[in-house]
Write a protein that holds these residues in place. Structure first.
Motif, PDB file in Angstrom:
ATOM      1  N   ALA A   3       7.964 -33.155  21.706  1.00 29.45           N
ATOM      2  CA  ALA A   3       8.261 -31.959  20.906  1.00 29.45           C
ATOM      3  C   ALA A   3       7.707 -30.729  21.618  1.00 29.45           C
ATOM      4  CB  ALA A   3       7.637 -32.084  19.531  1.00 29.45           C
ATOM      5  N   PRO A   4       8.387 -29.604  21.461  1.00 28.32           N
ATOM      6  CA  PRO A   4       7.860 -28.382  22.082  1.00 28.32           C
ATOM      7  C   PRO A   4       6.514 -28.026  21.447  1.00 28.32           C
ATOM      8  CG  PRO A   4       9.701 -27.871  20.638  1.00 28.32           C
ATOM      9  CD  PRO A   4       9.590 -29.362  20.708  1.00 28.32           C
ATOM     10  N   PRO A   5       5.661 -27.398  22.217  1.00 32.05           N
ATOM     11  CA  PRO A   5       4.344 -27.036  21.673  1.00 32.05           C
ATOM     12  C   PRO A   5       4.505 -26.058  20.500  1.00 32.05           C
ATOM     13  CG  PRO A   5       4.693 -25.985  23.803  1.00 32.05           C
ATOM     14  CD  PRO A   5       5.850 -26.917  23.571  1.00 32.05           C
ATOM     15  N   ALA A   6       3.642 -26.217  19.517  1.00 30.47           N
ATOM     16  CA  ALA A   6       3.668 -25.332  18.345  1.00 30.47           C
ATOM     17  C   ALA A   6       3.225 -23.933  18.755  1.00 30.47           C
ATOM     18  CB  ALA A   6       2.745 -25.869  17.262  1.00 30.47           C
ATOM     19  N   VAL A   7       3.887 -22.978  18.218  1.00 23.43           N
ATOM     20  CA  VAL A   7       3.537 -21.590  18.497  1.00 23.43           C
ATOM     21  C   VAL A   7       2.549 -21.131  17.432  1.00 23.43           C
ATOM     22  CG1 VAL A   7       4.415 -19.236  18.682  1.00 23.43           C
ATOM     23  CG2 VAL A   7       5.798 -21.153  19.498  1.00 23.43           C
ATOM     24  N   GLU A   8       1.410 -20.663  17.872  1.00 20.06           N
ATOM     25  CA  GLU A   8       0.414 -20.177  16.924  1.00 20.06           C
ATOM     26  C   GLU A   8       0.632 -18.695  16.692  1.00 20.06           C
ATOM     27  OE1 GLU A   8      -3.671 -21.249  17.369  1.00 20.06           O
ATOM     28  OE2 GLU A   8      -3.138 -23.062  18.472  1.00 20.06           O
ATOM     29  N   LEU A   9       0.753 -18.351  15.434  1.00 20.03           N
ATOM     30  CA  LEU A   9       0.911 -16.946  15.074  1.00 20.03           C
ATOM     31  C   LEU A   9      -0.450 -16.289  14.971  1.00 20.03           C
ATOM     32  CD1 LEU A   9       3.616 -17.296  12.294  1.00 20.03           C
ATOM     33  CD2 LEU A   9       3.950 -16.647  14.672  1.00 20.03           C
ATOM     34  N   GLU A  10      -0.517 -15.072  15.401  1.00 21.36           N
ATOM     35  CA  GLU A  10      -1.763 -14.328  15.263  1.00 21.36           C
ATOM     36  C   GLU A  10      -1.937 -13.938  13.804  1.00 21.36           C
ATOM     37  OE1 GLU A  10      -2.438 -11.134  17.989  1.00 21.36           O
ATOM     38  OE2 GLU A  10      -1.296 -12.127  19.566  1.00 21.36           O
ATOM     39  N   PRO A  11      -3.181 -13.941  13.329  1.00 17.85           N
ATOM     40  CA  PRO A  11      -3.390 -13.549  11.932  1.00 17.85           C
ATOM     41  C   PRO A  11      -3.007 -12.076  11.731  1.00 17.85           C
ATOM     42  CG  PRO A  11      -5.492 -13.964  13.042  1.00 17.85           C
ATOM     43  CD  PRO A  11      -4.402 -14.291  14.009  1.00 17.85           C
ATOM     44  N   ARG A  12      -2.485 -11.791  10.569  1.00 18.78           N
ATOM     45  CA  ARG A  12      -2.086 -10.423  10.255  1.00 18.78           C
ATOM     46  C   ARG A  12      -3.319  -9.548  10.129  1.00 18.78           C
ATOM     47  NH1 ARG A  12      -1.235  -6.805   6.212  1.00 18.78           N
ATOM     48  NH2 ARG A  12      -2.102  -8.050   4.558  1.00 18.78           N
ATOM     49  N   VAL A  13      -3.279  -8.406  10.761  1.00 19.78           N
ATOM     50  CA  VAL A  13      -4.373  -7.443  10.673  1.00 19.78           C
ATOM     51  C   VAL A  13      -4.041  -6.473   9.529  1.00 19.78           C
ATOM     52  CG1 VAL A  13      -5.617  -5.614  11.881  1.00 19.78           C
ATOM     53  CG2 VAL A  13      -4.826  -7.643  13.139  1.00 19.78           C
ATOM     54  N   PRO A  14      -4.943  -6.340   8.551  1.00 24.27           N
ATOM     55  CA  PRO A  14      -4.666  -5.425   7.437  1.00 24.27           C
ATOM     56  C   PRO A  14      -4.544  -3.978   7.922  1.00 24.27           C
ATOM     57  CG  PRO A  14      -6.526  -6.866   6.935  1.00 24.27           C
ATOM     58  CD  PRO A  14      -6.201  -7.047   8.385  1.00 24.27           C
ATOM     59  N   TRP A  15      -3.724  -3.227   7.229  1.00 23.54           N
ATOM     60  CA  TRP A  15      -3.569  -1.804   7.522  1.00 23.54           C
ATOM     61  C   TRP A  15      -4.831  -1.072   7.091  1.00 23.54           C
ATOM     62  CZ3 TRP A  15       0.636  -0.174  10.132  1.00 23.54           C
ATOM     63  CH2 TRP A  15       1.715  -1.052  10.207  1.00 23.54           C
ATOM     64  N   ALA A  16      -5.096   0.064   7.700  1.00 27.29           N
ATOM     65  CA  ALA A  16      -6.248   0.877   7.312  1.00 27.29           C
ATOM     66  C   ALA A  16      -6.077   1.306   5.856  1.00 27.29           C
ATOM     67  CB  ALA A  16      -6.356   2.112   8.213  1.00 27.29           C
ATOM     68  N   VAL A 130       3.843   3.115   3.756  1.00 29.82           N
ATOM     69  CA  VAL A 130       3.512   3.005   2.338  1.00 29.82           C
ATOM     70  C   VAL A 130       2.003   3.017   2.113  1.00 29.82           C
ATOM     71  CG1 VAL A 130       3.737   1.548   0.289  1.00 29.82           C
ATOM     72  CG2 VAL A 130       5.658   1.818   1.837  1.00 29.82           C
ATOM     73  N   ILE A 131       1.261   2.336   2.969  1.00 34.07           N
ATOM     74  CA  ILE A 131      -0.192   2.262   2.774  1.00 34.07           C
ATOM     75  C   ILE A 131      -0.901   3.432   3.447  1.00 34.07           C
ATOM     76  CG2 ILE A 131      -2.269   0.924   3.292  1.00 34.07           C
ATOM     77  CD1 ILE A 131      -0.522  -1.595   2.949  1.00 34.07           C
ATOM     78  N   GLU A 132      -0.742   3.550   4.756  1.00 37.23           N
ATOM     79  CA  GLU A 132      -1.477   4.586   5.484  1.00 37.23           C
ATOM     80  C   GLU A 132      -0.918   5.976   5.235  1.00 37.23           C
ATOM     81  OE1 GLU A 132      -3.170   1.972   9.223  1.00 37.23           O
ATOM     82  OE2 GLU A 132      -1.412   3.210   9.559  1.00 37.23           O
ATOM     83  N   GLY A 133       0.355   6.070   4.968  1.00 38.70           N
ATOM     84  CA  GLY A 133       0.976   7.373   4.736  1.00 38.70           C
ATOM     85  C   GLY A 133       0.824   7.886   3.317  1.00 38.70           C
ATOM     86  N   GLY A 134       0.233   7.084   2.440  1.00 40.61           N
ATOM     87  CA  GLY A 134      -0.008   7.533   1.072  1.00 40.61           C
ATOM     88  C   GLY A 134       1.157   7.322   0.119  1.00 40.61           C
ATOM     89  N   GLY A 135       2.190   6.643   0.569  1.00 44.65           N
ATOM     90  CA  GLY A 135       3.350   6.417  -0.297  1.00 44.65           C
ATOM     91  C   GLY A 135       3.025   5.574  -1.512  1.00 44.65           C
ATOM     92  N   LEU A 136       2.196   4.552  -1.340  1.00 44.58           N
ATOM     93  CA  LEU A 136       1.833   3.697  -2.464  1.00 44.58           C
ATOM     94  C   LEU A 136       1.023   4.481  -3.489  1.00 44.58           C
ATOM     95  CD1 LEU A 136       1.904   0.938  -3.801  1.00 44.58           C
ATOM     96  CD2 LEU A 136      -0.065   0.269  -2.406  1.00 44.58           C
ATOM     97  N   ALA A 137       0.090   5.287  -3.018  1.00 45.46           N
ATOM     98  CA  ALA A 137      -0.705   6.112  -3.942  1.00 45.46           C
ATOM     99  C   ALA A 137       0.186   7.081  -4.716  1.00 45.46           C
ATOM    100  CB  ALA A 137      -1.780   6.872  -3.168  1.00 45.46           C
ATOM    101  N   ALA A 138       1.168   7.656  -4.034  1.00 45.20           N
ATOM    102  CA  ALA A 138       2.076   8.589  -4.696  1.00 45.20           C
ATOM    103  C   ALA A 138       2.919   7.883  -5.759  1.00 45.20           C
ATOM    104  CB  ALA A 138       2.982   9.260  -3.667  1.00 45.20           C
ATOM    105  N   LEU A 139       3.386   6.681  -5.450  1.00 41.04           N
ATOM    106  CA  LEU A 139       4.182   5.942  -6.426  1.00 41.04           C
ATOM    107  C   LEU A 139       3.330   5.514  -7.623  1.00 41.04           C
ATOM    108  CD1 LEU A 139       6.353   3.899  -3.946  1.00 41.04           C
ATOM    109  CD2 LEU A 139       7.155   5.668  -5.529  1.00 41.04           C
ATOM    110  N   CYS A 140       2.075   5.176  -7.379  1.00 39.23           N
ATOM    111  CA  CYS A 140       1.167   4.829  -8.485  1.00 39.23           C
ATOM    112  C   CYS A 140       0.915   6.051  -9.361  1.00 39.23           C
ATOM    113  CB  CYS A 140      -0.139   4.266  -7.944  1.00 39.23           C
ATOM    114  SG  CYS A 140       0.065   2.631  -7.195  1.00 39.23           S
ATOM    115  N   ALA A 141       0.787   7.213  -8.743  1.00 39.03           N
ATOM    116  CA  ALA A 141       0.624   8.450  -9.515  1.00 39.03           C
ATOM    117  C   ALA A 141       1.870   8.719 -10.356  1.00 39.03           C
ATOM    118  CB  ALA A 141       0.338   9.627  -8.580  1.00 39.03           C
ATOM    119  N   THR A 142       3.036   8.387  -9.819  1.00 39.10           N
ATOM    120  CA  THR A 142       4.277   8.549 -10.568  1.00 39.10           C
ATOM    121  C   THR A 142       4.277   7.667 -11.812  1.00 39.10           C
ATOM    122  OG1 THR A 142       5.481   9.111  -8.560  1.00 39.10           O
ATOM    123  CG2 THR A 142       6.797   8.317 -10.418  1.00 39.10           C
ATOM    124  N   LEU A 143       3.786   6.441 -11.686  1.00 37.00           N
ATOM    125  CA  LEU A 143       3.685   5.555 -12.850  1.00 37.00           C
ATOM    126  C   LEU A 143       2.790   6.170 -13.916  1.00 37.00           C
ATOM    127  CD1 LEU A 143       3.234   2.056 -11.145  1.00 37.00           C
ATOM    128  CD2 LEU A 143       5.309   2.992 -12.175  1.00 37.00           C
TER     129      LEU A 143
END
Length: 155
Positions: A3-16, A130-143
């Protein structure tokens, strides 16, 4: 043949600022769900103040920028199919509940559910903006504004 060797994915780095943004989103979801649970609906309409409010809270609490599960050419961002169906079901319930709610409450309810159903997909497709650009915060403020505006309209 081996079988071909398994490809290991790098862990996701969280956004600032990701953890803080997701915590704020969960809090906004709890506030929006609490507002929905307090709508002046008769006991014959338990779906809105029960299942729909729960779906709003769940959708905002389970946001996941790493969930790139693709459905209909868009990422899910942590939104389960069941929760999405519940949020989308409001449009069918509006004729029954419109007699009990003011126009402002109806508009806020529709705005909240559509915003909440769109946020996870936006997050999955463009997490940096959405995270670093403040889009999520703006949408939460809209709620929050939707809840305050509708609440003030009945005073």
């Amino acid at each position: 043949m081996s079988a071909p060797p398994a490809v290991e994915l790098e862990p996701r780095v969280p956004w600032a600022g990701e953890q803080e943004a997701l915590a704020q989103a969960a809090a906004a979801g709890r506030r929006a769900a609490a507002w929905i649970r307090n709508l002046p609906l008769p006991p014959s309409e338990p779906w809105i103040v029960g299942s729909l409010a729960d779906a709003v809270e769940e959708a905002m609490a389970t946001l996941d920028p790493g969930d790139e599960t693709w459905v209909a050419e868009t990422g899910r961002g942590g939104l389960s199919e069941t929760t999405e169906e519940t949020l989308n079901g409001l449009i069918y319930a509006m004729p029954e509940v419109s007699a009990w709610l003011t126009a402002e409450q109806q508009l806020a309810l529709l705005g909240i559910t559509h915003c909440v159903s769109g946020i996870p997909k936006l997050l999955a497709n463009d997490p940096g903006t959405v995270i670093e650009g403040g889009g999520l915060a703006a949408l939460c403020a809209t709620l929050d504004v939707a809840c305050r505006t509708a609440r003030a309209s009945v005073l």
